[in-house]
Design a protein around this motif. Structure first.
Motif, PDB file in Angstrom:
ATOM      1  N   THR A  13      21.599   9.693  15.873  1.00 53.94           N
ATOM      2  CA  THR A  13      22.018   8.379  15.428  1.00 53.94           C
ATOM      3  C   THR A  13      22.296   8.350  13.935  1.00 53.94           C
ATOM      4  OG1 THR A  13      19.744   7.765  15.021  1.00 53.94           O
ATOM      5  CG2 THR A  13      20.647   7.235  17.184  1.00 53.94           C
ATOM      6  N   GLY A  14      21.812   9.321  13.241  1.00 45.90           N
ATOM      7  CA  GLY A  14      22.003   9.317  11.801  1.00 45.90           C
ATOM      8  C   GLY A  14      20.823   8.687  11.090  1.00 45.90           C
ATOM      9  N   LYS A  15      19.793   8.270  11.850  1.00 48.92           N
ATOM     10  CA  LYS A  15      18.615   7.681  11.213  1.00 48.92           C
ATOM     11  C   LYS A  15      17.944   8.718  10.342  1.00 48.92           C
ATOM     12  CE  LYS A  15      14.180   5.506  12.134  1.00 48.92           C
ATOM     13  NZ  LYS A  15      13.117   5.371  13.133  1.00 48.92           N
ATOM     14  N   ARG A  16      17.821   9.906  10.910  1.00 51.95           N
ATOM     15  CA  ARG A  16      17.329  11.013  10.117  1.00 51.95           C
ATOM     16  C   ARG A  16      18.537  11.917   9.863  1.00 51.95           C
ATOM     17  NH1 ARG A  16      12.390  14.479  10.339  1.00 51.95           N
ATOM     18  NH2 ARG A  16      11.499  13.012  11.801  1.00 51.95           N
ATOM     19  N   SER A  17      18.735  12.229   8.637  1.00 54.31           N
ATOM     20  CA  SER A  17      19.922  13.034   8.345  1.00 54.31           C
ATOM     21  C   SER A  17      19.642  13.985   7.194  1.00 54.31           C
ATOM     22  CB  SER A  17      21.087  12.110   7.998  1.00 54.31           C
ATOM     23  OG  SER A  17      22.211  12.875   7.676  1.00 54.31           O
ATOM     24  N   TYR A  18      20.003  15.209   7.401  1.00 56.93           N
ATOM     25  CA  TYR A  18      19.867  16.179   6.317  1.00 56.93           C
ATOM     26  C   TYR A  18      21.211  16.322   5.659  1.00 56.93           C
ATOM     27  CZ  TYR A  18      15.533  17.143   8.700  1.00 56.93           C
ATOM     28  OH  TYR A  18      14.312  17.010   9.271  1.00 56.93           O
ATOM     29  N   ASN A  19      21.193  16.283   4.374  1.00 56.52           N
ATOM     30  CA  ASN A  19      22.462  16.286   3.671  1.00 56.52           C
ATOM     31  C   ASN A  19      22.976  17.705   3.451  1.00 56.52           C
ATOM     32  OD1 ASN A  19      24.668  15.442   2.393  1.00 56.52           O
ATOM     33  ND2 ASN A  19      23.620  14.394   0.711  1.00 56.52           N
ATOM     34  N   PHE A  20      23.482  18.280   4.532  1.00 58.64           N
ATOM     35  CA  PHE A  20      23.976  19.660   4.426  1.00 58.64           C
ATOM     36  C   PHE A  20      25.269  19.719   3.613  1.00 58.64           C
ATOM     37  CE2 PHE A  20      21.735  19.614   8.548  1.00 58.64           C
ATOM     38  CZ  PHE A  20      20.734  20.488   8.197  1.00 58.64           C
ATOM     39  N   LYS A  24      26.187  20.663  -0.980  1.00 54.88           N
ATOM     40  CA  LYS A  24      26.854  21.959  -0.811  1.00 54.88           C
ATOM     41  C   LYS A  24      26.736  22.857  -2.021  1.00 54.88           C
ATOM     42  CE  LYS A  24      31.444  20.068  -1.781  1.00 54.88           C
ATOM     43  NZ  LYS A  24      31.202  18.637  -1.504  1.00 54.88           N
ATOM     44  N   LYS A  25      26.683  22.208  -3.222  1.00 55.45           N
ATOM     45  CA  LYS A  25      26.585  23.045  -4.419  1.00 55.45           C
ATOM     46  C   LYS A  25      25.352  23.941  -4.368  1.00 55.45           C
ATOM     47  CE  LYS A  25      29.200  20.461  -7.785  1.00 55.45           C
ATOM     48  NZ  LYS A  25      29.097  19.352  -8.737  1.00 55.45           N
ATOM     49  N   ILE A  26      24.231  23.315  -3.913  1.00 56.00           N
ATOM     50  CA  ILE A  26      22.989  24.098  -3.827  1.00 56.00           C
ATOM     51  C   ILE A  26      23.160  25.236  -2.844  1.00 56.00           C
ATOM     52  CG2 ILE A  26      20.529  23.998  -3.266  1.00 56.00           C
ATOM     53  CD1 ILE A  26      20.684  20.970  -3.853  1.00 56.00           C
ATOM     54  N   TRP A  27      23.692  24.900  -1.638  1.00 57.04           N
ATOM     55  CA  TRP A  27      23.816  25.932  -0.594  1.00 57.04           C
ATOM     56  C   TRP A  27      24.778  27.026  -1.020  1.00 57.04           C
ATOM     57  CZ3 TRP A  27      19.747  24.230   1.095  1.00 57.04           C
ATOM     58  CH2 TRP A  27      19.549  22.929   1.551  1.00 57.04           C
ATOM     59  N   PHE A  28      25.902  26.598  -1.595  1.00 57.92           N
ATOM     60  CA  PHE A  28      26.879  27.607  -2.015  1.00 57.92           C
ATOM     61  C   PHE A  28      26.280  28.521  -3.076  1.00 57.92           C
ATOM     62  CE2 PHE A  28      30.940  25.044  -0.806  1.00 57.92           C
ATOM     63  CZ  PHE A  28      30.582  25.181   0.508  1.00 57.92           C
ATOM     64  N   VAL A 238      31.398  15.102   8.860  1.00 56.95           N
ATOM     65  CA  VAL A 238      31.074  16.515   9.044  1.00 56.95           C
ATOM     66  C   VAL A 238      29.565  16.695   9.037  1.00 56.95           C
ATOM     67  CG1 VAL A 238      31.209  18.818   8.004  1.00 56.95           C
ATOM     68  CG2 VAL A 238      33.238  17.355   8.071  1.00 56.95           C
ATOM     69  N   ASN A 239      28.943  16.035   8.093  1.00 54.25           N
ATOM     70  CA  ASN A 239      27.495  16.156   7.973  1.00 54.25           C
ATOM     71  C   ASN A 239      26.795  15.622   9.222  1.00 54.25           C
ATOM     72  OD1 ASN A 239      25.372  17.046   6.193  1.00 54.25           O
ATOM     73  ND2 ASN A 239      24.718  14.898   6.207  1.00 54.25           N
ATOM     74  N   VAL A 297      26.885  26.993   5.073  1.00 52.63           N
ATOM     75  CA  VAL A 297      28.084  27.505   4.399  1.00 52.63           C
ATOM     76  C   VAL A 297      29.369  27.041   5.080  1.00 52.63           C
ATOM     77  CG1 VAL A 297      29.338  29.557   3.662  1.00 52.63           C
ATOM     78  CG2 VAL A 297      26.855  29.509   3.513  1.00 52.63           C
ATOM     79  N   ALA A 298      29.496  27.362   6.376  1.00 51.00           N
ATOM     80  CA  ALA A 298      30.776  27.108   7.045  1.00 51.00           C
ATOM     81  C   ALA A 298      31.135  25.625   7.062  1.00 51.00           C
ATOM     82  CB  ALA A 298      30.744  27.675   8.457  1.00 51.00           C
ATOM     83  N   ALA A 299      30.181  24.768   7.515  1.00 53.08           N
ATOM     84  CA  ALA A 299      30.486  23.343   7.630  1.00 53.08           C
ATOM     85  C   ALA A 299      30.749  22.696   6.267  1.00 53.08           C
ATOM     86  CB  ALA A 299      29.366  22.634   8.384  1.00 53.08           C
ATOM     87  N   PRO A 300      29.846  22.878   5.284  1.00 55.36           N
ATOM     88  CA  PRO A 300      30.135  22.304   3.962  1.00 55.36           C
ATOM     89  C   PRO A 300      31.448  22.833   3.379  1.00 55.36           C
ATOM     90  CG  PRO A 300      27.864  23.040   4.054  1.00 55.36           C
ATOM     91  CD  PRO A 300      28.525  23.530   5.291  1.00 55.36           C
TER      92      PRO A 300
END
Lengths: 338, 585
Positions: A13-20, A24-28, A238-239, A297-300
């Motif tokens: 539902t998006g109630k809990r959401s991780y900001n992947f 993105k800067k962090i992940w990249f 996307v997220n 990586v891929a999705a962001p």
């Protein structure tokens, strides 16, 4: 289950959401650092721990042994060359095969004596040979060809299926990251790289793309009619898709890794080195990293690649606009929970 | 859609699946009863034990072999072994000197010969031929009547090559009992006395041959095809084509110019001058000795006459692989015990069972009763894969290697994943408040696409691995590809139809707590089902809106111009009031 199902519901539902996507800067950065390390570590360490097929080595064959105990052969080698990790296998009813690193003539002679005594055989029942690295080179060459062919075909397949090269490129990027980091883990941990490990490695690439395709399919679904919506920006959609498929990703990873883990346990614990262990080790590492690479990586990356498309920029503005207008009505922002 | 479907949707598909499995089982049972197939899959070298041969390559002329030649030797042996239908052969080099060939089981003498067969191939003109049996002592040519060379031979077809000694050798030669002693390789510059061994249809023939004129290494390639008739129509006769390189073309032209004269002088087809024949000699044995019917100037001769498809292929293969001037000698031949392989297989199966159990527990934990569908699906996938492997072992000589077993175990996870994708989609649909029956249908529609796309990636990887890779990589790739196909069959023909049926049971349909598809637990909003459908977007639970961007977008698109204007106005108003509020601060 209710815990995990609830977790799934909230993600959905998006109630809990991780900001992947947003982070993105962090992940990249993490991915870039990991990839850089994966390149630097093997270079710094002077390469991978290659199996006898690649680096060549010495091989002893002991015929008509009294006992097929592997430990005897290992000891015979380590007595002469300290710290050596010989591979001992029973290759025939009463024949043992002992593989070691390349030895000097003197070492070869002494190990030969040791093996003669350990297995209670006569001098001429122990033969020693060197193994040339041709076989491994052959496998490597073929693996590289396979890699290139697979990446090319998979890129085309995905570009056709998703009808956008940007998804294809993002998926390949995730795969490349998986490839480098898996190789890096191999270098770091000193796992032996054998032809079997290379097979496992190639399989990991397929797994990585497979995983990405499933997640991207959801992304495509979520963003299909985006231009007419002001509910979420493209990046947010996307997220959400990544979050909605998170339970699937975790479950997939679990069911993929459980059998592999079983092979690894059996292979390492009961069989020693060999096809099963080498293969499953590469898979174990690769599946973990492949799943993460899709999410981080891929999705962001896909969202990143499309961030400047005029349509999406306009749509993002509309979303912003609508949010600004509804900011006074906080009730609507909260999802209704039953 | 499902509501209007047949009474028991899915049942028919399940019946079909049953028919397919029964048919495959019947095929395998038939093969087993016929004695050619067996219920157990065939095993490869590393599992079944097998033969390891160490071959020492020998270059013509006795010089040392270099690395390039060794690699060429490996490639040629690999081609020969693969060509002979032996699966999972591993060919490697050892010590930069030897070639190690590992074959599953005990190789047939045919395979052994093929591997060993000297690639020392030559073309020599025939000087004399005769029946394969030795001439009886009493009727042998007396000393004074033996042919005596009158001059130095002018060319390779010159009869002056035949010395009394050679003629004696020719007469004494027994092609049915060739001498067993190791013979020195013949000198290419000297004449050769040898046999063409008997085949099923032709008796043995012995020959005196002139010196080598064209070498096998001058062959670029060779092929076989059905012969073309005068009008270009395909006949029923098989022909073997050779293509020479530049040097070979020039030499072969020279040879056929000379030999064709003998052919024409003897009266063409009606005559029979052995000197019109040129012999293709492999390992000092004649494999074919066609007559030169024409002068070949383009280096592309065609050999015809009495070939079947098999003999044409055999000759063509020999010619193609014969292009390398290296021969092999088996230095050691070692049988690899099945003990080690058996142990590895046992461990592999144990790992598989443990892996399967873990997946089963995980599915039950995650999906409750639905987990049983996963288990049943895995069992069906397992049965299909097993039948396929056993049948392929029979028809294609496919052998299961340790890497193949690993592929099967890895596939457990990949197969189970298709179900996860599907189940999660059904849950998504339930979360949106659908009833189970339509959730199954809608979830399937979406999952189907994803499963097909992702399996395509799996199949692609398996295909690439299979066609590009060498040695035991193939076994792994093969089982991966096989299981991907089995998985597709199972998802389409078992899992989905089963769920269609289960959706109608009370246990699942009413969302029992343990069914894994309990709408309440999945956060569905029960109100949504019964209550009025007309709701403002604000009342609608976020999850419903979230679900279907398409529908939401559609709704927005359908606003009238007036509605949109109003919305825009409100947005503007809201915007300005916010600014105002900010200024107040």
């Amino acid at each position: 289950m209710s815990g995990f199902a609830n977790f799934g519901n909230e993600l959905y539902t998006g109630k809990r959401s991780y900001n992947f996507v947003g982070s993105k800067k962090i992940w990249f950065t993490i991915a870039a650092v990991a990839v850089a390390l994966s390149i630097i570590i093997p270079v710094a360490k002077g390469g991978f721990n290659l199996g006898i097929e690649f680096r060549g080595g010495s091989e002893f064959t002991v015929s008509n042994v009294q006992t097929t105990e592997a430990a005897l052969g290992e000891k015979a080698v380590t007595d002469v060359v300290e710290g050596s990790v010989p591979r001992v296998a029973n290759v025939a009813g009463t024949t043992m095969r002992i593989q070691t690193d390349k030895l000097t003539d003197d070492e070869t002679l002494r190990i030969k004596e040791g093996l003669t005594a350990a297995y209670g055989v006569t001098d001429d029942e122990v033969t020693s040979t060197f193994i040339g690295p041709t076989w491994g080179a052959d496998v490597t060459k073929q693996a590289l060809i396979g890699l290139v062919v697979f990446v090319l075909l998979a890129s085309v397949l995905m570009a056709l299926y998703f009808r956008t090269w940007k998804m294809s490129l993002s998926a390949i990027a995730g795969m490349v990251v998986t490839m480098f980091i898996t190789a890096g883990v191999y270098a770091l941990s000193d796992f032996e790289v054998t032809p079997s490990a290379i097979i496992g490695f190639l399989t990991v690439l397929s797994y990585s793309l497979y995983d990405t395709v499933v997640v991207f399919d959801k992304i495509r679904e979520n963003t299909a009619d985006l231009d007419a919506s002001t509910r979420r920006t493209f990046a947010e959609e996307v997220n959400l898709a990544v979050n909605q498929t998170l339970v699937r990703s975790i479950n997939t990873m679990m069911v993929a890794i459980l059998p592999v883990g079983a092979i690894l346990f059996i292979g390492a614990g009961l069989l020693g080195a060999g096809t099963l262990r080498d293969l499953s080790l590469a898979l174990f590492v690769g599946i973990l990293i492949g799943t993460a690479a899709t999410i981080f990586v891929a999705a962001p990356m896909y969202a990143f690649l499309r961030r400047n498309e005029p349509d999406l920029v306009r749509q993002a503005k509309r979303v912003e606009h609508r949010r600004a207008s509804s900011a006074d009505r906080p009730a609507s922002a909260e999802p209704a929970q039953a | 859609m499902a509501r209007t479907g047949p009474k028991k949707p899915g049942l028919r598909v399940l019946v079909w699946l049953g028919v397919i499995i029964a048919a495959l089982t019947a095929v395998l049972a038939g093969g087993t009863l016929g004695g050619q197939a067996s219920w157990a899959p065939k095993l490869a070298l590393d599992l079944e034990g097998g033969t390891q041969m160490i071959l020492a390559p020998k270059v013509e002329g006795g010089s040392d072999i270099n690395e390039e030649q060794l690699n060429q030797a490996v490639a040629i042996i690999r081609q020969r072994v693969d060509g002979s239908g032996v699966a999972e052969a591993e060919i490697s080099t050892q010590s930069g000197r030897n070639v190690v060939v590992s074959l599953p089981g005990t190789p047939s003498s045919q395979t052994r010969d093929l591997i060993q067969a000297s690639a020392d191939m030559n073309f020599r003109p025939v000087l004399l031929n005769g029946a394969g049996a030795p001439v009886p002592e009493e009727s042998r040519t007396p000393e004074d009547q033996l042919p005596k060379p009158t001059a130095e031979p002018a060319n390779s077809s010159d009869i002056n090559w035949i010395t009394p000694e050679i003629y004696r050798q020719f007469e004494a030669l027994d092609c049915d009992n060739p001498s067993q002693d190791e013979q020195e390789r013949s000198d290419p510059a000297k004449p050769l006395v040898t046999c063409e061994p008997a085949t099923a249809t032709t008796p043995a023939i012995k020959y005196i041959l002139g010196p080598v004129e064209v070498k096998g290494s001058n062959i670029v390639t060779s092929s076989f095809q059905l012969q073309q008739g005068a009008q270009g129509a395909v006949t029923n006769d098989w022909a073997v084509n050779i293509q020479f390189d530049e040097e070979g073309t020039a030499k072969f032209k020279e040879v056929t110019e000379r030999l064709n004269q003998f052919y024409v002088a003897a009266g063409g087809d009606s005559g029979n001058d052995p000197k019109a024949q040129f012999a293709i000699v492999l390992d000092d044995q004649v494999i074919s000795a066609p007559r030169s019917l024409a002068v070949i100037t383009d280096g592309r001769p065609q050999i015809t006459g009495g070939f079947t498809e098999q003999t044409a292929k055999a000759l063509s293969d020999q010619l193609r692989f014969g292009a390398l001037p290296i021969s092999f000698e088996i230095q050691s031949e070692q049988q690899i015990s099945a003990t080690l392989g058996g142990e590895q297989l046992r461990m592999g199966l144990l790992a598989g069972i443990i892996g399967l159990l873990l997946v089963v527990f995980y599915s039950l934990f995650q999906y409750r009763a639905l987990g049983f569908v996963t288990i049943a699906s895995l069992v069906v996938a397992g049965i299909l894969t097993y039948l396929a492997i056993a049948i392929l072992g029979w028809t294609e000589n496919y052998r299961l290697s340790l890497a193949g077993v690993a592929g099967l175990i890895v596939a457990i996870g990949q197969t189970a994943d298709s179900f996860i994708v599907y189940f999660e989609r059904i849950r998504d649909e339930l979360r949106e408040g659908r009833g189970l029956v339509s959730a199954v249908e809608n979830g399937w529609k979406r999952a189907k696409r994803t499963v097909l796309a992702s399996k395509a990636v799996n199949l692609l990887a398996a295909l690439v691995l299979y066609f590009v890779a060498v040695g035991n990589v193939r076994g792994f790739a093969f089982t991966l590809g096989l299981t991907a196909i089995a998985d597709l069959i199972v998802v389409f023909m078992f899992t989905h139809p089963t769920l269609q049926l289960l959706a109608r049971t009370r246990f699942f349909g009413e969302g029992h707590r343990l069914s894994g598809l309990d709408p309440k637990r999945l956060g569905a909003v029960p109100l949504y089902r019964g209550a009025g459908r007309v709701r403002t977007p604000e009342d609608k639970p976020v999850l419903v809106r979230a679900k279907n961007a398409g529908a939401a977008a559609e709704a927005e698109r359908r606003m009238t111009i007036a509605e949109r204007r109003l919305a825009e106005k409100q947005e503007q108003l809201a915007g300005s009031s916010r600014t105002a509020a900010k200024e107040n601060k």
